[in-house]
Design a protein around this motif. Structure first.
Motif, PDB file in Angstrom:
ATOM      1  N   ARG A  16      -7.403  39.264 104.443  1.00 42.60           N
ATOM      2  CA  ARG A  16      -8.180  40.244 103.683  1.00 42.60           C
ATOM      3  C   ARG A  16      -7.990  40.005 102.192  1.00 42.60           C
ATOM      4  O   ARG A  16      -6.917  39.612 101.750  1.00 42.60           O
ATOM      5  CB  ARG A  16      -7.683  41.659 103.985  1.00 42.60           C
ATOM      6  N   PRO A  17      -9.026  40.276 101.430  1.00 42.53           N
ATOM      7  CA  PRO A  17      -8.855  40.143  99.978  1.00 42.53           C
ATOM      8  C   PRO A  17      -7.968  41.292  99.471  1.00 42.53           C
ATOM      9  O   PRO A  17      -7.929  42.361 100.073  1.00 42.53           O
ATOM     10  CB  PRO A  17     -10.286  40.263  99.431  1.00 42.53           C
ATOM     11  N   PRO A  18      -7.260  41.064  98.402  1.00 36.94           N
ATOM     12  CA  PRO A  18      -6.396  42.140  97.880  1.00 36.94           C
ATOM     13  C   PRO A  18      -7.246  43.313  97.369  1.00 36.94           C
ATOM     14  O   PRO A  18      -8.378  43.121  96.924  1.00 36.94           O
ATOM     15  CB  PRO A  18      -5.632  41.470  96.735  1.00 36.94           C
TER      16      PRO A  18
END
Length: 105
Positions: A16-18
Motif C-alpha cells: 500500500r502507498p503510505p
C-alpha cells in the motif's frame, strides 16, 4: 481462497502507498482576542474585545469607555461570584463569547 474472492497474502500482494501527511491542527494563538458580552440587565448588552491576559480592571475600563460610566462604579459578576480587579480573565477561565453580569455601584 481465490475462488472465494479473497486476495492472496504474501509477497505477491502489492504494498500500500503510505498515507498522506497529516496537516497540523490550527490552534488559536495565545494572543488572540476574545469577545466578552456584558449584560447590565436593564436592557443594554455591551460587547467588548479584549485579550485573555487582561485583568478584570482592564475589562472594566473598556466597558466604561463604551457605556459612559466611570470604571470604578462598575461591578462584574457571574451568579454570586464578584470578579476582583487584579485577576486576569484567563485565571477566571473567561472564554470567547462568554456572558457576564454588569452592575453599577
Amino acid at each position: 481462497l481465490k475462488a472465494r474472492g479473497i486476495p492472496p497474502l504474501g509477497p505477491c500482494r502489492a504494498p500500500r502507498p503510505p498515507p498522506p501527511p497529516r496537516r497540523p491542527r490550527r490552534r488559536k494563538p495565545e494572543d488572540a482576542m476574545i469577545e466578552v458580552i456584558c449584560n447590565d440587565r436593564i436592557g443594554r448588552k455591551i460587547r467588548v474585545k479584549c485579550n485573555p491576559d487582561d485583568t478584570i480592571g482592564d475589562l472594566k475600563k473598556l466597558i466604561a469607555a463604551q457605556c459612559g460610566t466611570r470604571w470604578e462604579k462598575i461591578r462584574i459578576q457571574k451568579w454570586y461570584i464578584i470578579y476582583k480587579d487584579h485577576i486576569t480573565l484567563e485565571d477566571y477561565e473567561i472564554k470567547d463569547g462568554m456572558g457576564l453580569e454588569l452592575y453599577y455601584n
